[in-house]
Every structure is written in structure tokens, then in C-alpha cells.
Write an enzyme that holds these catalytic residues in place. Structure first.
Site, PDB file in Angstrom:
ATOM      1  N   LYS A 111       2.014  31.372  17.066  1.00  0.00           N
ATOM      2  CA  LYS A 111       2.459  31.140  18.450  1.00  0.00           C
ATOM      3  C   LYS A 111       3.943  30.804  18.507  1.00  0.00           C
ATOM      4  O   LYS A 111       4.626  31.205  19.443  1.00  0.00           O
ATOM      5  CB  LYS A 111       1.604  30.049  19.118  1.00  0.00           C
ATOM      6  CG  LYS A 111       0.189  30.552  19.380  1.00  0.00           C
ATOM      7  CD  LYS A 111      -0.586  29.741  20.391  1.00  0.00           C
ATOM      8  CE  LYS A 111      -1.906  30.447  20.698  1.00  0.00           C
ATOM      9  NZ  LYS A 111      -2.778  29.738  21.587  1.00  0.00           N
ATOM     10  N   LYS A 194      -7.002  40.296  16.936  1.00  0.00           N
ATOM     11  CA  LYS A 194      -8.088  39.768  17.788  1.00  0.00           C
ATOM     12  C   LYS A 194      -7.723  39.919  19.259  1.00  0.00           C
ATOM     13  O   LYS A 194      -6.543  39.904  19.629  1.00  0.00           O
ATOM     14  CB  LYS A 194      -8.405  38.315  17.449  1.00  0.00           C
ATOM     15  CG  LYS A 194      -7.399  37.308  17.931  1.00  0.00           C
ATOM     16  CD  LYS A 194      -8.010  35.918  18.047  1.00  0.00           C
ATOM     17  CE  LYS A 194      -7.050  35.038  18.854  1.00  0.00           C
ATOM     18  NZ  LYS A 194      -7.590  33.903  19.500  1.00  0.00           N
ATOM     19  N   LYS A 197      -5.735  36.256  24.954  1.00  0.00           N
ATOM     20  CA  LYS A 197      -5.146  36.127  26.288  1.00  0.00           C
ATOM     21  C   LYS A 197      -3.647  36.398  26.243  1.00  0.00           C
ATOM     22  O   LYS A 197      -3.065  36.839  27.209  1.00  0.00           O
ATOM     23  CB  LYS A 197      -5.347  34.705  26.828  1.00  0.00           C
ATOM     24  CG  LYS A 197      -6.766  34.314  27.110  1.00  0.00           C
ATOM     25  CD  LYS A 197      -6.757  32.993  27.888  1.00  0.00           C
ATOM     26  CE  LYS A 197      -7.948  32.127  27.538  1.00  0.00           C
ATOM     27  NZ  LYS A 197      -7.641  31.166  26.443  1.00  0.00           N
TER      28      LYS A 197
HETATM   29  N1  AQP Z   1     -11.113  37.599  20.116  1.00  0.00           N
HETATM   30  C1  AQP Z   1     -11.972  36.581  20.085  1.00  0.00           C
HETATM   31  N2  AQP Z   1     -13.217  36.769  19.572  1.00  0.00           N
HETATM   32  C2  AQP Z   1     -14.126  35.746  19.529  1.00  0.00           C
HETATM   33  N3  AQP Z   1     -13.849  34.500  19.988  1.00  0.00           N
HETATM   34  C3  AQP Z   1     -12.640  34.287  20.526  1.00  0.00           C
HETATM   35  N4  AQP Z   1     -12.065  33.189  21.071  1.00  0.00           N
HETATM   36  C4  AQP Z   1     -10.802  33.481  21.453  1.00  0.00           C
HETATM   37  N5  AQP Z   1     -10.517  34.768  21.174  1.00  0.00           N
HETATM   38  C5  AQP Z   1     -11.637  35.287  20.593  1.00  0.00           C
HETATM   39  C6  AQP Z   1     -12.755  31.915  21.230  1.00  0.00           C
HETATM   40  O1  AQP Z   1     -12.680  31.537  22.594  1.00  0.00           O
HETATM   41  C7  AQP Z   1     -12.688  30.116  22.676  1.00  0.00           C
HETATM   42  C8  AQP Z   1     -11.646  29.656  23.643  1.00  0.00           C
HETATM   43  O2  AQP Z   1     -10.375  30.069  23.200  1.00  0.00           O
HETATM   44  P1  AQP Z   1      -9.081  29.311  23.706  1.00  0.00           P
HETATM   45  O3  AQP Z   1      -8.853  29.610  25.115  1.00  0.00           O
HETATM   46  O4  AQP Z   1      -9.182  27.875  23.422  1.00  0.00           O
HETATM   47  O5  AQP Z   1      -7.855  29.843  22.878  1.00  0.00           O
HETATM   48  P2  AQP Z   1      -7.653  30.882  21.759  1.00  0.00           P
HETATM   49  O6  AQP Z   1      -8.628  30.758  20.655  1.00  0.00           O
HETATM   50  O7  AQP Z   1      -6.261  30.765  21.314  1.00  0.00           O
HETATM   51  O8  AQP Z   1      -7.979  32.197  22.566  1.00  0.00           O
HETATM   52  P3  AQP Z   1      -7.058  33.320  23.104  1.00  0.00           P
HETATM   53  O9  AQP Z   1      -7.805  34.083  24.103  1.00  0.00           O
HETATM   54  O10 AQP Z   1      -6.505  34.093  21.981  1.00  0.00           O
HETATM   55  O11 AQP Z   1      -5.920  32.564  23.883  1.00  0.00           O
HETATM   56  P4  AQP Z   1      -4.375  32.456  23.607  1.00  0.00           P
HETATM   57  O12 AQP Z   1      -3.814  33.807  23.787  1.00  0.00           O
HETATM   58  O13 AQP Z   1      -3.927  31.461  24.643  1.00  0.00           O
HETATM   59  O14 AQP Z   1      -4.224  31.972  22.214  1.00  0.00           O
HETATM   60  C9  AQP Z   1     -12.473  29.573  21.246  1.00  0.00           C
HETATM   61  O15 AQP Z   1     -13.706  29.091  20.747  1.00  0.00           O
HETATM   62  C10 AQP Z   1     -12.053  30.789  20.474  1.00  0.00           C
HETATM   63  O16 AQP Z   1     -12.463  30.745  19.120  1.00  0.00           O
END
Ligand code: AQP
Length: 328
Positions: A111, A194, A197
Site C-alpha cells: 500500500k 487478487k 477495492k
Molecule cells: N480478493 C479477495 N478474495 C477473498 N477475500 C478477500 N478479501 C479481500 N479481498 C479478497 C477479504 O475481505 C475482507 C475485508 O477486506 P478489507 O476491506 O478489510 O480489506 P482488504 O483485505 O485490503 O480488501 P480489499 O478489497 O483488497 O481492499 P483494499 O483495496 O482497500 O485493500 C477480508 O477478510 C479480506 O481477507
């Protein structure tokens, strides 16, 4: 009874990865555990600087949590900033984790690299300490998350063990729980990354609120692999394996079983898109209903926060006592 806790950040629109990796597990398992689930808005502040955005995203995300079927009479659904004990224990955790441990966190490296030349909040670096506090406050045995959170749960365990050995038995040491399929949903346009968001474009993301036409279009355009065999092999056929895994998670079948029913990529893409549309259809309908009654949503979150606070305050007091802070 097993205690479970998990959060999602209000950092953008919720996608299929969030749902299959985390949210779906929360709902499916809610009758077997004492579950605490929430929106971690304090974490979102590490990457958000525009006023009001976090609050607006939080309302939408809370509506999604009820729309997927979390029952407020069964599970405790709340917003992190409504429970001040998170920030309080977060500071304690910052003093239990080392600079070296935080420096090794891959999510910070990824990040901060994406934000090179921009403002990088110190909170982005210390984020795992707050996350440890989130989990340990609730004596959670299990943390249902996607595969990308593995390292965060490991550091939480290390912090709990260190605290317990320094100050006496205080925290439950939690473990991560992941679904058999869908623990790491990949971007449809780049199946080696992966679904996230914060992806550069949203062509490879399926949002939970995407309409059926958009969902089908995104699946039809999914990047596949060079040969034409339909086979579940994550390493050598990442595109097809991602589709098989998504369809498996959406239908409750195994990826291998689904692969046996196809000889061409085209029908696999369409059927996977349709399975996802059917999975999301009732959730979208409930979401639209819930968003028309904001007062009801606020009431649900207030009662969730009160329940969460009762547990969190008791754990914080236990931690303060064991540290030996001078009582008031
Ligand atoms: N691609 C994914 N496949 C399976 N699980 C996923 N999670 C995120 N992406 C995937 C799971 O979603 C939960 C909530 O995620 P988060 O919002 O706390 O942040 P994150 O893991 O950082 O998810 P993002 O979507 O990738 O957000 P950004 O872009 O903000 O970093 C968690 O349990 C995560 O494992």
C-alpha cells in the site's frame, strides 16, 4: 461457544472477493458461533482524507452486512469507531509490537508503494496493532477472513502471546478461518492479482451491487489462459481456475467437479456469471430495501455498538489491570 470476529473496511464498493472470502462465511457460520462483525472505519482513515466519505461508505457497508443475512438477534453487527475501546487498546498494542515486525508486513509495503510520492499516514504502518486490538478485545477464537489476511492474524497471535507472557494470561490467542473455495478471488482481468477495492481499474472487479448485465459482461471479458483445456490448476491456468473457483463458491460444488462439465471457455464464463447474478440478486433486493430506512439502520448499529462495548470494556479493563496501570 466459539467466539468469532471479523471486519471489513469502508474503503470503496464491496466486491465478490470480499463476499466469497469473508462476508459469506460470517453469515453461513453465524448460528454456530457467538459472532461479532463490523465495519472498521478507523482503519479506513489510513487511506482516506476526504471529509464524509468514510461515513457514507459505512452506512452502505452496514446495509450490505444486514442484506447478506447477518441477523442482529444472532450476531453483533457494529461500527468500530462507535466502540472507543478499539482505539484505547490499539495504543497498548502499538507498545507490544516491534518496529521490525511492522516493517515486515507485506500489506504496508504494497500500500505504501502504491502511494509513493503521496502522503503516507503513520497509521498505515501501525495498522496491524489496531487490528490486533480489534480481535483481542472480543476474546475471539476464530477470525473468518480471506487469504490476504493470513499475515495479520499471525502478527495478532504473536502480540497476544507476547502480552500474555509479559503481563499474565489476558488474551485468547485467535486463529484465522478461511473458506474452502473463494479464499483468494482474483481480478478477472489480471488473474495473478487478487480482486481488490484499490485496483487501478474496475474492469476485473465484480461489485456486489453491479447489475446483471454488467456482471455478465465482465465475466464474458474475463482473461483466460493460452491453451483451451478447462482444468483446475491455479498455478498454470490462473484465469480458468479463478472462474472455476468462483462458480464453486457460488454453487457449493467443487472446482474439479465443475471443470469436468466443460470443454470450452465460453460456456464456463457465461455460467459463472449467471451463478454470481443469482447469488447476488436477493442480497441486492434486500440492500435496496434497507437503504430506504436509514433510521432503522442507525438503530440496529446503535444496539450492536452497545452489545460490543459491554464485551470490549471488560477486556480492556482486564488488560489495564494486568499491565498494572494505577486505577482511577
Ligand atoms: N480478493 C479477495 N478474495 C477473498 N477475500 C478477500 N478479501 C479481500 N479481498 C479478497 C477479504 O475481505 C475482507 C475485508 O477486506 P478489507 O476491506 O478489510 O480489506 P482488504 O483485505 O485490503 O480488501 P480489499 O478489497 O483488497 O481492499 P483494499 O483495496 O482497500 O485493500 C477480508 O477478510 C479480506 O481477507
Amino acid at each position: 461457544m466459539t467466539r468469532a470476529l471479523s471486519f471489513i473496511q469502508p474503503t470503496g464498493d464491496v466486491h465478490l472477493g470480499n463476499f466469497l472470502g469473508a462476508l459469506n462465511q460470517w453469515t453461513l457460520g453465524q448460528h454456530d458461533v457467538d459472532g461479532f462483525y463490523g465495519v472498521c472505519d478507523l482503519h479506513a482513515l489510513t487511506v482516506t482524507d476526504t471529509p464524509s466519505v468514510i461515513g457514507q461508505n459505512t452506512v452502505k457497508l452496514a446495509a450490505i452486512l444486514f442484506a447478506i443475512g447477518l441477523d442482529p438477534d444472532v450476531s453483533t453487527v457494529f461500527v468500530q469507531s462507535h466502540v472507543p475501546e478499539h482505539a484505547q487498546l490499539g495504543w497498548v498494542m502499538e507498545c507490544i509490537v516491534s518496529f521490525g515486525e511492522l516493517s515486515r508486513m507485506t500489506q504496508f509495503k504494497d500500500k505504501s508503494a502504491k502511494r509513493e510520492g503521496e502522503f503516507i499516514a503513520a497509521g498505515l504502518f501501525t495498522y496491524p496493532a489496531l487490528m490486533a486490538a480489534d480481535i483481542l478485545l472480543y476474546d475471539a477464537n476464530e477470525v473468518p477472513v480471506g487469504d490476504d489476511q493470513r499475515q495479520h492474524i499471525e502478527i495478532t497471535r504473536d502480540i497476544a502471546i507476547r502480552f500474555n507472557s509479559r503481563f499474565g494470561d489476558t488474551f485468547v490467542v485467535p486463529k484465522a478461518v478461511m473458506p474452502k473455495t473463494g479464499a483468494r478471488v482474483m481480478d478477472l482481468q489480471d488473474p495473478t492479482s487478487k480482486m481488490s477495492k484499490s485496483a487501478a481499474t474496475d474492469n476485473g472487479l465484480i461489485y456486489m451491487l453491479d447489475d446483471p448485465t454488467t456482471i455478465l459482461k465482465k465475466f464474458k471479458r474475463a482473461v483466460t489462459d493460452s491453451d483451451s483445456e478447462v482444468r483446475y490448476d491455479r498455478e498454470n491456468k490462473p484465469g480458468i481456475s479463478n472462474l472455476l473457483e468462483i462458480q464453486a463458491a457460488a454453487t457449493g460444488r467443487s472446482p474439479e467437479d465443475i471443470a469436468a462439465g466443460y470443454t470450452q471457455y465460453g460456456p464456463l464464463k457465461v455460467d459463472t456469471g449467471e451463478a454470481v447474478i443469482e447469488l447476488l440478486r436477493p442480497i441486492q433486493a434486500r440492500y435496496n430495501e434497507l437503504m430506504t430506512d436509514r433510521a432503522q439502520l442507525s438503530a440496529l448499529l446503535r444496539s450492536g455498538a452497545a452489545k460490543a462495548r459491554a464485551t470490549a470494556a471488560a477486556t480492556l479493563e482486564r488488560a489495564y489491570n494486568n499491565i498494572g496501570f494505577l486505577p482511577l
